[in-house]
Structure formats: structure tokens, C-alpha cells
Design an enzyme around this catalytic site. Structure first.
Site, mmCIF file in Angstrom:
data_model
loop_
_atom_site.group_PDB
_atom_site.id
_atom_site.type_symbol
_atom_site.label_atom_id
_atom_site.label_comp_id
_atom_site.label_asym_id
_atom_site.label_seq_id
_atom_site.Cartn_x
_atom_site.Cartn_y
_atom_site.Cartn_z
ATOM 1 N N ASP A 32 0.863 -1.175 0.000
ATOM 2 C CA ASP A 32 0.000 0.000 0.000
ATOM 3 C C ASP A 32 0.899 1.225 0.000
ATOM 4 O O ASP A 32 2.023 1.188 0.511
ATOM 5 C CB ASP A 32 -0.874 -0.019 1.271
ATOM 6 C CG ASP A 32 -2.112 0.850 1.157
ATOM 7 O OD1 ASP A 32 -3.227 0.288 1.160
ATOM 8 O OD2 ASP A 32 -1.967 2.091 1.072
ATOM 9 N N ASN A 86 -8.983 1.506 -3.817
ATOM 10 C CA ASN A 86 -10.336 2.049 -3.761
ATOM 11 C C ASN A 86 -10.775 2.616 -5.114
ATOM 12 O O ASN A 86 -9.957 3.077 -5.899
ATOM 13 C CB ASN A 86 -10.475 3.077 -2.638
ATOM 14 C CG ASN A 86 -9.276 3.975 -2.532
ATOM 15 O OD1 ASN A 86 -8.175 3.604 -2.918
ATOM 16 N ND2 ASN A 86 -9.487 5.175 -2.036
ATOM 17 N N SER A 126 -11.081 -4.987 -6.630
ATOM 18 C CA SER A 126 -11.885 -3.765 -6.440
ATOM 19 C C SER A 126 -13.184 -3.891 -7.226
ATOM 20 O O SER A 126 -13.234 -4.540 -8.261
ATOM 21 C CB SER A 126 -11.148 -2.545 -7.009
ATOM 22 O OG SER A 126 -9.910 -2.368 -6.399
ATOM 23 N N GLU A 156 -15.269 -9.149 -4.384
ATOM 24 C CA GLU A 156 -15.362 -9.600 -2.994
ATOM 25 C C GLU A 156 -16.753 -9.270 -2.455
ATOM 26 O O GLU A 156 -17.225 -8.161 -2.621
ATOM 27 C CB GLU A 156 -14.281 -8.890 -2.172
ATOM 28 C CG GLU A 156 -14.192 -9.359 -0.757
ATOM 29 C CD GLU A 156 -14.153 -10.877 -0.670
ATOM 30 O OE1 GLU A 156 -13.208 -11.473 -1.193
ATOM 31 O OE2 GLU A 156 -15.090 -11.467 -0.099
ATOM 32 N N ASN A 215 -24.942 -5.722 -4.909
ATOM 33 C CA ASN A 215 -25.072 -4.610 -3.969
ATOM 34 C C ASN A 215 -26.341 -3.806 -4.227
ATOM 35 O O ASN A 215 -27.000 -3.345 -3.288
ATOM 36 C CB ASN A 215 -23.833 -3.706 -4.035
ATOM 37 C CG ASN A 215 -22.716 -4.245 -3.146
ATOM 38 O OD1 ASN A 215 -22.940 -5.156 -2.335
ATOM 39 N ND2 ASN A 215 -21.527 -3.706 -3.278
ATOM 40 N N ALA A 216 -26.719 -3.650 -5.490
ATOM 41 C CA ALA A 216 -27.942 -2.902 -5.809
ATOM 42 C C ALA A 216 -29.172 -3.638 -5.245
ATOM 43 O O ALA A 216 -30.055 -3.021 -4.655
ATOM 44 C CB ALA A 216 -28.072 -2.721 -7.322
ATOM 45 N N CYS A 267 -19.969 1.009 0.006
ATOM 46 C CA CYS A 267 -20.311 0.344 -1.263
ATOM 47 C C CYS A 267 -21.685 0.656 -1.827
ATOM 48 O O CYS A 267 -21.802 0.947 -3.017
ATOM 49 C CB CYS A 267 -20.185 -1.159 -1.082
ATOM 50 S SG CYS A 267 -18.483 -1.651 -0.800
ATOM 51 N N ARG A 438 -32.508 2.052 15.024
ATOM 52 C CA ARG A 438 -32.010 0.699 14.736
ATOM 53 C C ARG A 438 -32.810 -0.396 15.418
ATOM 54 O O ARG A 438 -32.460 -1.559 15.342
ATOM 55 C CB ARG A 438 -30.549 0.594 15.179
ATOM 56 C CG ARG A 438 -29.606 1.498 14.418
ATOM 57 C CD ARG A 438 -29.399 0.998 13.005
ATOM 58 N NE ARG A 438 -28.381 1.759 12.320
ATOM 59 C CZ ARG A 438 -27.864 1.382 11.150
ATOM 60 N NH1 ARG A 438 -28.258 0.287 10.560
ATOM 61 N NH2 ARG A 438 -26.957 2.127 10.554
HETATM 62 C C1 UDX Z 1 -12.426 -2.022 -1.656
HETATM 63 C C2 UDX Z 1 -12.471 -1.940 -3.155
HETATM 64 O O1 UDX Z 1 -11.276 -1.633 -3.640
HETATM 65 C C3 UDX Z 1 -13.584 -1.077 -3.608
HETATM 66 O O2 UDX Z 1 -13.583 -0.915 -4.992
HETATM 67 C C4 UDX Z 1 -14.780 -1.787 -3.196
HETATM 68 O O3 UDX Z 1 -15.927 -1.149 -3.659
HETATM 69 C C5 UDX Z 1 -14.816 -1.899 -1.693
HETATM 70 O O4 UDX Z 1 -13.667 -2.505 -1.236
HETATM 71 P P1 UDX Z 1 -11.611 -0.807 0.475
HETATM 72 O O5 UDX Z 1 -10.686 -1.936 0.737
HETATM 73 O O6 UDX Z 1 -12.813 -0.669 1.339
HETATM 74 O O7 UDX Z 1 -12.105 -0.868 -1.042
HETATM 75 O O8 UDX Z 1 -10.879 0.550 0.315
HETATM 76 P P2 UDX Z 1 -9.843 1.228 1.266
HETATM 77 O O9 UDX Z 1 -10.029 0.769 2.652
HETATM 78 O O10 UDX Z 1 -9.891 2.666 0.913
HETATM 79 O O11 UDX Z 1 -8.441 0.601 0.761
HETATM 80 C C6 UDX Z 1 -7.810 0.887 -0.419
HETATM 81 C C7 UDX Z 1 -6.313 0.996 -0.150
HETATM 82 O O12 UDX Z 1 -5.620 1.137 -1.389
HETATM 83 C C8 UDX Z 1 -5.900 2.183 0.711
HETATM 84 O O13 UDX Z 1 -5.197 1.734 1.838
HETATM 85 C C9 UDX Z 1 -5.009 3.022 -0.218
HETATM 86 O O14 UDX Z 1 -3.932 3.640 0.472
HETATM 87 C C10 UDX Z 1 -4.507 1.980 -1.188
HETATM 88 N N1 UDX Z 1 -4.056 2.532 -2.470
HETATM 89 C C11 UDX Z 1 -4.865 3.344 -3.181
HETATM 90 C C12 UDX Z 1 -2.796 2.208 -2.950
HETATM 91 O O15 UDX Z 1 -2.044 1.490 -2.301
HETATM 92 N N2 UDX Z 1 -2.421 2.684 -4.168
HETATM 93 C C13 UDX Z 1 -3.198 3.507 -4.907
HETATM 94 O O16 UDX Z 1 -2.796 3.933 -6.000
HETATM 95 C C14 UDX Z 1 -4.468 3.856 -4.398
HETATM 96 C C1 UDX Z 2 -22.090 -4.685 1.584
HETATM 97 C C2 UDX Z 2 -22.483 -6.050 1.047
HETATM 98 O O1 UDX Z 2 -23.309 -6.730 1.997
HETATM 99 C C3 UDX Z 2 -21.246 -6.875 0.743
HETATM 100 O O2 UDX Z 2 -21.614 -8.115 0.134
HETATM 101 C C4 UDX Z 2 -20.349 -6.098 -0.201
HETATM 102 O O3 UDX Z 2 -19.158 -6.813 -0.435
HETATM 103 C C5 UDX Z 2 -20.021 -4.739 0.381
HETATM 104 O O4 UDX Z 2 -21.219 -4.032 0.687
HETATM 105 P P1 UDX Z 2 -21.298 -3.757 3.947
HETATM 106 O O5 UDX Z 2 -21.514 -2.412 3.352
HETATM 107 O O6 UDX Z 2 -20.013 -4.032 4.635
HETATM 108 O O7 UDX Z 2 -21.453 -4.889 2.832
HETATM 109 O O8 UDX Z 2 -22.445 -4.041 5.027
HETATM 110 P P2 UDX Z 2 -23.956 -4.570 4.972
HETATM 111 O O9 UDX Z 2 -24.103 -5.554 6.051
HETATM 112 O O10 UDX Z 2 -24.370 -4.989 3.623
HETATM 113 O O11 UDX Z 2 -24.770 -3.277 5.434
HETATM 114 C C6 UDX Z 2 -24.840 -2.115 4.626
HETATM 115 C C7 UDX Z 2 -25.753 -1.095 5.275
HETATM 116 O O12 UDX Z 2 -27.113 -1.517 5.222
HETATM 117 C C8 UDX Z 2 -25.450 -0.847 6.754
HETATM 118 O O13 UDX Z 2 -25.537 0.534 7.029
HETATM 119 C C9 UDX Z 2 -26.536 -1.616 7.469
HETATM 120 O O14 UDX Z 2 -26.823 -1.096 8.728
HETATM 121 C C10 UDX Z 2 -27.689 -1.442 6.509
HETATM 122 N N1 UDX Z 2 -28.708 -2.504 6.623
HETATM 123 C C11 UDX Z 2 -28.404 -3.787 6.301
HETATM 124 C C12 UDX Z 2 -29.986 -2.189 7.057
HETATM 125 O O15 UDX Z 2 -30.290 -1.035 7.361
HETATM 126 N N2 UDX Z 2 -30.919 -3.190 7.146
HETATM 127 C C13 UDX Z 2 -30.646 -4.493 6.824
HETATM 128 O O16 UDX Z 2 -31.546 -5.343 6.922
HETATM 129 C C14 UDX Z 2 -29.332 -4.793 6.384
#
Ligand code: UDX
Ligand code: UDX
Length: 470
Positions: A32, A86, A126, A156, A215-216, A267, A438
Site C-alpha cells: 500500500d 479504492n 476492487s 469480494e 449490492n444494488a 459500497c 435501529r
Molecule cells: C475495496 C475496493 O477496492 C472497492 O472498490 C470496493 O468497492 C470496496 O472494497 P476498500 O478496501 O474498502 O475498497 O478501500 P480502502 O479501505 O480505501 O483501501 C484501499 C487501499 O488502497 C488504501 O489503503 C489506499 O492507500 C490503497 N491505495 C490506493 C494504494 O495502495 N495505491 C493507490 O494507487 C491507491
Molecule cells: C455490503 C455487502 O453486503 C457486501 O456483500 C459487499 O461486499 C459490500 O457491501 P457492507 O456495506 O459491509 O457490505 O455491510 P452490509 O451488512 O451490507 O450493510 C450495509 C448497510 O445496510 C449498513 O448501514 C446496514 O446497517 C444497513 N442494513 C443492512 C440495514 O439497514 N438493514 C438491513 O436489513 C441490512
């Protein structure tokens, strides 16, 4: 075999730690650009709070799991390279506010092309728009020095807060790609602990699109039940009862039907906006409009909650103290990206309420940073003084509630289920309202202690004193 993962975030870090734990003979190197993040991965205080993650990292770290900033050498040595940087929503230019910013993914592709020799498998971890792999391939082909590549999509699906369990027993692993040998090589890694029938293979574009679609659909379920929560409050129905009744239909199923103050996280909103942008790009405005409603309903739910607080307190919050319980976007994570708490707090600051915010995992700098940024983005820098002088971050829920007229529960932390109602009632001042976004507060117990409770999707449960005094 050697694996490199670029991006040590919420996805890259835990995913690679699980691969390293399950496959001790594979060397896994997570790199990173962010030095402090890497230092944290190498320390006892990991940068990501996830139940069970410490043990997984401790078992594999320095055995076959390494974290460093040596991006180029890790790429050069690896057979398989995961891109897990990201992909935020674009903040500028064409598609601003909707399209994904692929700057970091493209930068990774260029860097890989520059330093690679021989053959490598590149894996998109990603979340990316459909057909990103074509752009990655093109960059690799135009910039590589004699190296050859397979590009795979392997989105993922882990959810934060349950990352370790999700990685250990995923519903499915999805691998999209054309090169059968490369797909098989990646599938064999997961097959070390995931049953074969759960490893799905598709073409590249189906895999990329499936992540956005999953996700949608999940977000759509939350917005759907939240839309019904408003109707429940208007009619005397209870949204949990409705959720149970419809969820027992095996075609609908019981999960993801919890009404809330709104969904958050890095997401859902980003991916739906990305889907909307793609639909527009491909000339499908009606489809775009359909999915955009999911985000609009979520925004409505958040502001409906803030308005409920104001209207229950004579539309006057000025100088009243309100405790905020929970700031993370869900329980068991320290992540605050797109948390509904930001919107609710900003609305309450707009009404000049005094806030005392408590969250068991989110540190105070993050909360102040998020609220400062949100005020700036909404053109409300004039309110930064109010934030500085009248918003405190505290480390105890009872301290937050001391002398408060109301408590707003914005994250479903388990500890809020067993709050001492008598103690809370003694600390608070009238009208002693709890706004439960909640549905974790035991309304009967609170009512007995003289506290009235508004629950999302059910409305008010009044304390006896409040009823007789009314
Ligand atoms: C991931 C996926 O990449 C994103 O597309 C998906 O929708 C959700 O999960 P996440 O792991 O949550 O994202 O992102 P983040 O916690 O921001 O981590 C990304 C890391 O990449 C950061 O630590 C950042 O420093 C690093 N990075 C970014 C690099 O090392 N090089 C770069 O050029 C840009
Ligand atoms: C989501 C997807 O679940 C995961 O598969 C994908 O890889 C990344 O995005 P995450 O965002 O980490 O994961 O959490 P999730 O448990 O999906 O919750 C998302 C949001 O929806 C939270 O704010 C949660 O509180 C809310 N939620 C979820 C509700 O309000 N009601 C529900 O019944 C479920």
C-alpha cells in the site's frame, strides 16, 4: 507461488490474511502507498476492526503474510497480483457524483506493466464498472515490456463486521475470465477451504456486473423495507412484524429486511450510482431512473429521521442537548464511510442542537473529520464554529446522555440493548425521548423508567408519566 495485493484496505487486508492463513505454502505480500496503514497492519492495533481478524493475522503474519510499501518489488516477484485499491465515486469531470473513479486501478495497471516480466495473472478485486477489465488489458498490452497477462475479475462479497466469517464460509466465490488455466489457478487457491460447488466461474463482464447487481439488490431490499417503515408509522403497523410476515415466504426470505435510519457503508450508494451511470451511458434512462430511486429513498429515510426528532421536540432544537449513540455505519466496525450518522448529525447541527456523540469503536478524530468535511461539502462552513463549540465526542453512552433531552440511536451496537434504563432516566432531563433508528432499545423497560421511545417503523411508545402529563 507468490501473491501480491495492491491496497491494504478493508477488503485487501482481511482477504489476503485469509488466503495466507489457509494456504501456508503461498507467500502473500500486501502493499500500500499509505505508510501509516502498513505500520498498523504490522502492529498489534490493526487498522481495520473486525471480530476474529487479529487471530487470523497473528497466525500468518511474518510466516507467509507480509505487509509493506515496497509496491514495485512485490509486483515483480508475484505470479498473481490482486488489485484492491479504492474506486470512489468521481468527484470531478464527466460523470462526477456517479461514475467510478478508476484512476487508482489504471495507475496500478501501468505500474504492473512497467515492472513485470514473464507471465502474470491480474485479478480485479476492487469493485469496478462493467468492462473495466478491457481497459486494464489495454493498458497492460500497450505498456508492458514482453510480459504477458491474464486478467480475471474476482469481486469480494464480504460485509464489514463479519468479514472473517464471510471469508471463511462464503456463499460463493465468483471468478470471471476467459483464460481457463488462469481461472483454474485462482479457483484452486479458494478450493483449499471453499467447497468447489461454491466457486462460480463466468465470463469477465458477468462477473463485473454481478458485483454491482448484488449490492444494488441488497440496498434495494433495505430501501424497500424502509419505505414501508414510514407507512407503518402512519398506520399503526409494526415494520418488524411485517418483515417477519413477508420474510417467512421462502421466495422473499428473512434476511436484509431490518428497517433502519438508512443504509451506509462505502459500497451501496457508490455502486448504485455507478450502475445508474452505466445505464445512462448505454442509453437506458428508464433503468437508470429505477435504480436511482433506491438511493433517493435512503436519503429520504435519513432526513425523515432527523425531522422526526425536531417535530417531536416542538420543532425547536436550538441549544437542546441530544446524545448520539453510535456513529459507525453498522455495528462491529470502525468504518464511518457514508454512515447515516453524518447526515443526522449535520441536520441536528443545522438546528443548533448541542450534541454528545458516543461510539465504542470510532475514534474522535474520525468523527470530527467526517462532520467537518460534510459541512464543507454542503457549503455550510459557517457552522464549523458550532461544531467546535457545541459538539463533544465522549467515551461512554451515559456521559453522552447526561443532561440530554433526547438520545438518538444510530448504530445497532449490542451494548445499547442492555442499557440501564433507571440510570439513564436519572441522567436525562425532560422530555426524555429516545429515537431508536435501529430498533435495539427495549421500549417496555424504558417506558417503565419514564423514558418515551420512538422506534423506526413503529412510532412512539410513551412512558406512563409522559401520557398522564400530556
Ligand atoms: C475495496 C475496493 O477496492 C472497492 O472498490 C470496493 O468497492 C470496496 O472494497 P476498500 O478496501 O474498502 O475498497 O478501500 P480502502 O479501505 O480505501 O483501501 C484501499 C487501499 O488502497 C488504501 O489503503 C489506499 O492507500 C490503497 N491505495 C490506493 C494504494 O495502495 N495505491 C493507490 O494507487 C491507491
Ligand atoms: C455490503 C455487502 O453486503 C457486501 O456483500 C459487499 O461486499 C459490500 O457491501 P457492507 O456495506 O459491509 O457490505 O455491510 P452490509 O451488512 O451490507 O450493510 C450495509 C448497510 O445496510 C449498513 O448501514 C446496514 O446497517 C444497513 N442494513 C443492512 C440495514 O439497514 N438493514 C438491513 O436489513 C441490512
Amino acid at each position: 507461488m507468490k501473491i501480491c495485493c495492491i491496497g491494504a484496505g478493508y477488503v485487501g487486508g482481511p482477504t489476503m490474511a485469509m488466503i495466507a492463513k489457509q494456504c501456508p505454502e503461498i507467500q502473500v505480500h500486501v502493499v500500500d502507498l499509505n505508510e501509516s496503514r502498513i505500520a498498523a497492519w504490522n502492529s498489534s492495533q490493526l487498522p481495520v476492526y473486525e471480530p476474529g481478524l487479529d487471530e487470523v493475522v497473528r497466525e500468518a503474519r511474518d510466516r507467509n503474510l507480509f505487509f509493506s510499501c515496497k509496491v514495485e518489488s512485490a509486483i515483480a516477484e508475484a505470479d498473481i497480483i490482486f488489485i484492491s485499491v479504492n474506486t470512489p465515486t468521481k468527484a470531478f469531470g464527466q460523470g462526477a457524483g456517479r461514475a467510478a473513479n478508476l484512476e487508482f486501478v489504471e495507475k496500478c495497471a501501468r505500474q504492473i506493466a512497467r515492472v513485470s516480466k514473464g507471465h502474470k495473472i491480474i485479478v480485479e478485486k476492487s469493485t469496478v464498472p462493467v468492462r473495466t477489465a478491457a481497459a486494464v488489458r489495454q493498458i497492460l498490452a500497450s505498456e508492458a515490456n514482453n510480459a504477458t497477462f491474464d486478467v480475471l475479475s474476482n469481486p469480494e462479497f464480504l460485509a464489514e463486521g463479519t468479514a472473517v466469517a464471510d471469508l471463511l464460509r462464503p456463499d460463493r466465490v465468483l471468478i470471471g475470465g476467459d483464460g481457463a488455466a488462469a481461472v483454474e489457478k485462482l479457483a484452486n487457491i479458494y478450493a483449499r477451504w471453499v467447497p468447489r460447488e461454491r466457486i462460480l466461474t463466468t465470463n469477465l463482464w458477468s462477473s463485473e456486473l454481478s458485483k454491482l447487481t448484488a449490492n444494488a439488490f441488497l440496498a434495494q431490499r433495505v430501501s424497500s423495507i424502509n419505505s414501508i417503515s414510514a407507512l407503518c408509522e402512519a398506520t399503526g403497523a409494526d415494520v418488524d412484524e411485517v418483515a417477519r410476515a413477508i420474510g417467512s415466504d421462502s421466495r422473499i426470505g428473512p434476511k436484509f429486511l431490518k428497517a433502519s435510519v438508512g443504509f451506509g457503508g462505502s459500497c451501496f450508494q457508490k455502486d448504485i450510482l455507478n450502475l445508474v451511470y452505466l445505464c445512462e451511458h448505454f442509453g437506458l434512462p428508464e433503468v437508470a431512473h429505477y435504480w436511482e430511486q433506491v438511493v433517493l429513498m435512503n436519503q429520504h429515510q435519513k432526513s425523515r429521521f432527523s425531522r422526526q426528532i425536531a417535530s417531536s421536540m416542538n420543532n425547536t432544537l436550538s441549544d437542546k442537548k441530544i446524545a448520539i449513540w453510535g456513529f459507525a455505519f453498522k455495528k462491529d466496525t470502525n468504518d464511518t464511510r457514508e454512515t447515516p450518522a453524518i447526515d443526522v448529525c449535520i441536520d441536528l447541527i443545522g438546528e443548533r442542537a448541542r450534541l454528545a456523540i458516543y461510539d465504542p469503536q470510532v475514534d474522535s478524530q474520525t468523527i470530527v473529520h467526517d462532520l467537518t468535511k460534510a459541512l464543507g461539502e454542503r457549503g455550510r462552513k459557517g457552522e464549523l464554529d458550532w461544531l467546535r463549540d457545541h459538539v463533544q465526542i465522549v467515551d461512554d453512552p451515559y456521559v453522552a446522555a447526561d443532561q440530554a433531552q433526547a438520545v438518538a440511536v444510530l448504530t445497532e451496537w449490542d451494548q445499547f440493548r442492555t442499557i440501564d434504563s433507571e440510570r439513564l432516566s436519572k441522567l436525562m432531563v425532560g422530555p426524555k425521548l429516545i429515537f431508536d433508528g435501529r430498533r435495539v432499545i427495549d421500549a417496555d423497560r424504558m417506558n417503565l423508567a419514564g423514558l418515551s421511545v420512538y422506534r423506526i417503523g413503529q412510532g412512539f411508545r410513551w412512558a406512563r408519566a409522559a401520557v398522564s402529563g400530556a
